[in-house]
Scaffold this active site. Sequence first.
Site, PDB file in Angstrom:
ATOM      1  N   ARG A 180       0.817  -0.986  -0.076  1.00  0.00           N
ATOM      2  CA  ARG A 180       0.057   0.044  -0.068  1.00  0.00           C
ATOM      3  C   ARG A 180       0.805   1.242  -0.080  1.00  0.00           C
ATOM      4  O   ARG A 180       0.208   2.504  -0.263  1.00  0.00           O
ATOM      5  CB  ARG A 180      -0.989   0.063   1.140  1.00  0.00           C
ATOM      6  CG  ARG A 180      -1.850  -1.073   1.071  1.00  0.00           C
ATOM      7  CD  ARG A 180      -3.049  -1.044   2.443  1.00  0.00           C
ATOM      8  NE  ARG A 180      -1.982  -1.591   3.405  1.00  0.00           N
ATOM      9  CZ  ARG A 180      -2.730  -1.388   4.817  1.00  0.00           C
ATOM     10  NH1 ARG A 180      -3.690  -0.986   4.956  1.00  0.00           N
ATOM     11  NH2 ARG A 180      -1.984  -1.999   5.924  1.00  0.00           N
ATOM     12  N   ARG A 232      -5.671  -0.828  -6.253  1.00  0.00           N
ATOM     13  CA  ARG A 232      -6.591  -1.035  -5.421  1.00  0.00           C
ATOM     14  C   ARG A 232      -8.023  -0.306  -5.628  1.00  0.00           C
ATOM     15  O   ARG A 232      -8.929  -0.453  -4.983  1.00  0.00           O
ATOM     16  CB  ARG A 232      -6.194  -0.911  -4.129  1.00  0.00           C
ATOM     17  CG  ARG A 232      -5.125  -2.156  -3.369  1.00  0.00           C
ATOM     18  CD  ARG A 232      -5.827  -3.371  -3.326  1.00  0.00           C
ATOM     19  NE  ARG A 232      -6.520  -3.370  -1.762  1.00  0.00           N
ATOM     20  CZ  ARG A 232      -7.692  -3.351  -1.517  1.00  0.00           C
ATOM     21  NH1 ARG A 232      -8.743  -3.332  -2.725  1.00  0.00           N
ATOM     22  NH2 ARG A 232      -8.255  -3.183  -0.352  1.00  0.00           N
ATOM     23  N   TYR A 266      -6.394 -17.361  13.089  1.00  0.00           N
ATOM     24  CA  TYR A 266      -7.389 -16.618  12.272  1.00  0.00           C
ATOM     25  C   TYR A 266      -8.764 -17.567  12.023  1.00  0.00           C
ATOM     26  O   TYR A 266      -9.807 -16.919  12.208  1.00  0.00           O
ATOM     27  CB  TYR A 266      -6.937 -16.125  10.728  1.00  0.00           C
ATOM     28  CG  TYR A 266      -6.021 -14.929  10.880  1.00  0.00           C
ATOM     29  CD1 TYR A 266      -6.363 -13.877  11.113  1.00  0.00           C
ATOM     30  CD2 TYR A 266      -4.667 -15.216  10.440  1.00  0.00           C
ATOM     31  CE1 TYR A 266      -5.524 -12.935  11.136  1.00  0.00           C
ATOM     32  CE2 TYR A 266      -4.024 -14.187  10.282  1.00  0.00           C
ATOM     33  CZ  TYR A 266      -4.235 -12.881  10.840  1.00  0.00           C
ATOM     34  OH  TYR A 266      -3.368 -11.975  10.749  1.00  0.00           O
TER      35      TYR A 266
END
Length: 345
Positions: free
Chosen positions: A30, A39, A150
């Site tokens: 990013r 994105r 997760y």
Amino acid sequence: MPDDTSRFIRACRGEPHDTIPVWFMRQAGRYQPSYRALRQRYSMLQLARTPELIRDITVRPVEDLGVDAAILFSDIMIPLASLGIDFDIQENVGPVVAQPVETRADVDALKPFDATDVDFVLEGVERTVSALNGVPLIGFSGAPFTLASYIVEGAPSRTYRRTKHMMWQEPDTFAMLMERLADMVIAYLKAQAAAGASALQIFDSWVGALSVADYRDSVLPHMVHIFSSLIELNLPLIYFGVGNQHLLEAMASTGASVLGIDWRTPLSQARTMLGPSITLQGNLDPERVTAGMDTAEQGAIDICRAMRGDPRFIFNLGHGVPKETDPAVLKHIVDRVHAMGGDGA
């Protein structure tokens, strides 16, 4: 097979090389204007499931920064879909699992991993290797404990309460889950190697949440199984965790050839603790690269001076590149480390 002339590969093996190799975790991400533009058009999962985009995103930081290795653009959650895990990666949240794994029945319901379910990753590896012109590509996977955290929690956690409760209260269920995940990691990484990856890294980002005793009892046997199954590939095998200084000796006993060190542990201390036969990778505090050129440079200089002359050292951050990073700072760090490793001032 990896290119034996690569300084990154040679440092992984402790062989002579011309200067300190450099790459950055999350070097494709990013902080890059080109990635942010993509994105705007695609979700994270769309990018990670499109081979030509995997190639373009993976190769770009090699071209822009001059790093000595590429790391595959993907996400540790990607292969879990083959097991029947339904998840999404939500902006500013992270992975969110639709139906968390809570019981032995849930573990029993997981499907065996099938590499054809990740053919887009493998095609991405092949396309990337062709585009890198000899620069090594690092393939990767999440580690069983981090993946378990997760899918048991259902989302990122600060405490890993549900995961730890399963580990302590339902040890047979937890062990079975870890076995299923370990088998997936082995098959997934072998498939990436067959597609052309030159090295493999296993991210155990959240393993630092465990005590030494819990790591040795519930995680270490599975990691030994993974690394012993991968050693036949004759590729560098990298193991990385965060907040795990207390686990470094145990993690080094897994069979990994390279151990990633986070920014909390001085590399000289890690070297004294672990001895000369394992390569160390790290470990600039990631926030230094957001604090300006001078602050980042001084941190890099200090690390390189401490590790000067060590043939088993790879420069990296102690975790991933923050999204606020100026790419010019990373480029400067690459050039500075290369100059110091080549006996520059």
